[in-house]
Scaffold this motif. Sequence first.
Motif, PDB file in Angstrom:
ATOM      1  N   ILE A   7      69.901  36.004  15.403  1.00  8.33           N
ATOM      2  CA  ILE A   7      69.336  34.732  14.948  1.00  8.33           C
ATOM      3  C   ILE A   7      68.391  35.016  13.797  1.00  8.33           C
ATOM      4  N   ALA A   8      68.757  34.563  12.613  1.00  9.46           N
ATOM      5  CA  ALA A   8      67.957  34.817  11.407  1.00  9.46           C
ATOM      6  C   ALA A   8      66.943  33.694  11.205  1.00  9.46           C
ATOM      7  N   ASN A   9      66.091  33.519  12.194  1.00 13.33           N
ATOM      8  CA  ASN A   9      65.089  32.473  12.144  1.00 13.33           C
ATOM      9  C   ASN A   9      63.969  32.810  13.109  1.00 13.33           C
ATOM     10  N   ARG A  10      63.077  31.876  13.337  1.00  7.35           N
ATOM     11  CA  ARG A  10      61.901  32.154  14.156  1.00  7.35           C
ATOM     12  C   ARG A  10      61.514  30.932  14.980  1.00  7.35           C
ATOM     13  N   GLY A  11      60.527  31.130  15.866  1.00  9.04           N
ATOM     14  CA  GLY A  11      59.912  30.024  16.582  1.00  9.04           C
ATOM     15  C   GLY A  11      60.867  29.161  17.386  1.00  9.04           C
ATOM     16  N   GLU A  12      60.615  27.848  17.371  1.00 10.26           N
ATOM     17  CA  GLU A  12      61.389  26.900  18.166  1.00 10.26           C
ATOM     18  C   GLU A  12      62.862  26.895  17.782  1.00 10.26           C
ATOM     19  N   VAL A  29      70.116  38.913  19.362  1.00 13.43           N
ATOM     20  CA  VAL A  29      69.153  39.787  18.707  1.00 13.43           C
ATOM     21  C   VAL A  29      68.244  38.878  17.883  1.00 13.43           C
ATOM     22  N   ALA A  30      66.962  38.935  18.162  1.00 12.95           N
ATOM     23  CA  ALA A  30      65.998  38.100  17.439  1.00 12.95           C
ATOM     24  C   ALA A  30      65.230  38.945  16.441  1.00 12.95           C
ATOM     25  N   ILE A  31      65.016  38.400  15.251  1.00 15.18           N
ATOM     26  CA  ILE A  31      64.200  39.092  14.263  1.00 15.18           C
ATOM     27  C   ILE A  31      62.816  38.444  14.214  1.00 15.18           C
ATOM     28  N   PHE A  32      61.843  39.205  13.723  1.00 12.57           N
ATOM     29  CA  PHE A  32      60.485  38.665  13.632  1.00 12.57           C
ATOM     30  C   PHE A  32      59.712  39.373  12.530  1.00 12.57           C
ATOM     31  N   SER A  33      58.731  38.668  11.999  1.00 16.40           N
ATOM     32  CA  SER A  33      57.808  39.279  11.044  1.00 16.40           C
ATOM     33  C   SER A  33      56.595  39.750  11.827  1.00 16.40           C
ATOM     34  N   GLU A  34      55.735  40.490  11.170  1.00 16.45           N
ATOM     35  CA  GLU A  34      54.530  40.968  11.857  1.00 16.45           C
ATOM     36  C   GLU A  34      53.680  39.808  12.366  1.00 16.45           C
ATOM     37  N   ALA A  35      53.747  38.662  11.680  1.00 12.48           N
ATOM     38  CA  ALA A  35      52.968  37.505  12.118  1.00 12.48           C
ATOM     39  C   ALA A  35      53.487  36.934  13.424  1.00 12.48           C
ATOM     40  N   ASP A  36      54.771  37.164  13.728  1.00 18.45           N
ATOM     41  CA  ASP A  36      55.381  36.607  14.936  1.00 18.45           C
ATOM     42  C   ASP A  36      55.517  37.624  16.062  1.00 18.45           C
ATOM     43  N   PRO A  40      56.699  33.806  21.827  1.00 17.09           N
ATOM     44  CA  PRO A  40      57.467  33.509  23.046  1.00 17.09           C
ATOM     45  C   PRO A  40      58.982  33.633  22.885  1.00 17.09           C
ATOM     46  N   TYR A  41      59.526  33.247  21.739  1.00 12.22           N
ATOM     47  CA  TYR A  41      60.990  33.266  21.604  1.00 12.22           C
ATOM     48  C   TYR A  41      61.554  34.672  21.716  1.00 12.22           C
ATOM     49  N   LEU A  42      60.729  35.661  21.395  1.00 13.61           N
ATOM     50  CA  LEU A  42      61.202  37.049  21.437  1.00 13.61           C
ATOM     51  C   LEU A  42      61.444  37.526  22.862  1.00 13.61           C
ATOM     52  N   GLU A  43      60.738  36.942  23.816  1.00  8.96           N
ATOM     53  CA  GLU A  43      60.864  37.366  25.205  1.00  8.96           C
ATOM     54  C   GLU A  43      62.228  37.056  25.797  1.00  8.96           C
ATOM     55  N   GLY A  52      59.770  42.799   8.677  1.00 11.63           N
ATOM     56  CA  GLY A  52      58.811  42.888   7.586  1.00 11.63           C
ATOM     57  C   GLY A  52      57.478  42.234   7.873  1.00 11.63           C
ATOM     58  N   PRO A  53      56.625  42.160   6.859  1.00 10.64           N
ATOM     59  CA  PRO A  53      55.279  41.591   7.006  1.00 10.64           C
ATOM     60  C   PRO A  53      55.303  40.073   7.188  1.00 10.64           C
ATOM     61  N   ALA A  54      54.108  39.507   7.309  1.00 12.49           N
ATOM     62  CA  ALA A  54      53.973  38.092   7.656  1.00 12.49           C
ATOM     63  C   ALA A  54      54.626  37.148   6.660  1.00 12.49           C
ATOM     64  N   ARG A  55      54.510  37.427   5.373  1.00  8.25           N
ATOM     65  CA  ARG A  55      55.035  36.521   4.352  1.00  8.25           C
ATOM     66  C   ARG A  55      56.550  36.391   4.468  1.00  8.25           C
ATOM     67  N   ALA A  56      57.035  35.148   4.571  1.00  6.36           N
ATOM     68  CA  ALA A  56      58.465  34.913   4.765  1.00  6.36           C
ATOM     69  C   ALA A  56      59.311  35.532   3.661  1.00  6.36           C
ATOM     70  N   ALA A  57      58.804  35.501   2.440  1.00  3.42           N
ATOM     71  CA  ALA A  57      59.551  36.059   1.320  1.00  3.42           C
ATOM     72  C   ALA A  57      59.772  37.559   1.472  1.00  3.42           C
ATOM     73  N   ASP A  58      58.951  38.209   2.293  1.00  2.56           N
ATOM     74  CA  ASP A  58      59.070  39.648   2.513  1.00  2.56           C
ATOM     75  C   ASP A  58      59.697  39.991   3.852  1.00  2.56           C
ATOM     76  N   SER A  59      60.177  38.982   4.568  1.00  3.75           N
ATOM     77  CA  SER A  59      60.763  39.238   5.890  1.00  3.75           C
ATOM     78  C   SER A  59      61.982  38.351   6.129  1.00  3.75           C
TER      79      SER A  59
END
Length: 231
Positions: A7-12, A29-36, A40-43, A52-59
Amino acid sequence: MFKRILIANRGEIALRVIRACREMGIETVAIFSEADRGAPYLELADETICVGPARAADSYLRIDRVISAAEIGNVQAIHPGYGFLSENSHFAEVCRSCNIGFIGPTPEAMERVGDKNSARALAREAGVPTVPGSDGIIGNEQEAIRVAKDIGFPVLLKATAGGGGKGMRIVRSAAEFPEAVVAARREAERAFGDVGNFVTDPSGAEIPGNRGTPWPEALRRAVVFRHAREP
């Protein structure tokens, strides 16, 4: 049916896809940035990979990192959710070239209808009714304001790149155009890594622009549409 997807997304958004996959017996398989990290979705995912890091453009918007995660996770396909890379035809093409399924439209379909300007032209060619607006590209700021005045304010300035409600600003007068386009461009770039054009709602102006592009250039290809007025 796919047995394992990323899943190439985050959160809800990612959470909903993961839950649906669990009901269907599909591994995720869930991806996440350092900010995420720790979200909860990762569990609920079977595997998680930091991209990658928090900035979406870098992750989340880094196609190379998302594809690498898909290869590491040994998935058959990628579900983009909405927003981020979901309407990026190049991403869909990269998935195809890497023999990874893309759960969404084909690159060709996105090229034709993903950009609101080309989609509007395609609809006209097919005889599909479209809302009243300009007949083509708008050349500069003065012309954009003139057309918007002819249609009537307010207008909603919206980036044609991406979706999910990002990159939109209401413009209630000609004086608000410069600030609105800068804000819409900034939000669209953060959300999609792209800007493309802009469209307005209740009346619409569609304008392309890249980071740092001055107003005359940013308005080089504007298109205006009419919608219902605000009450």
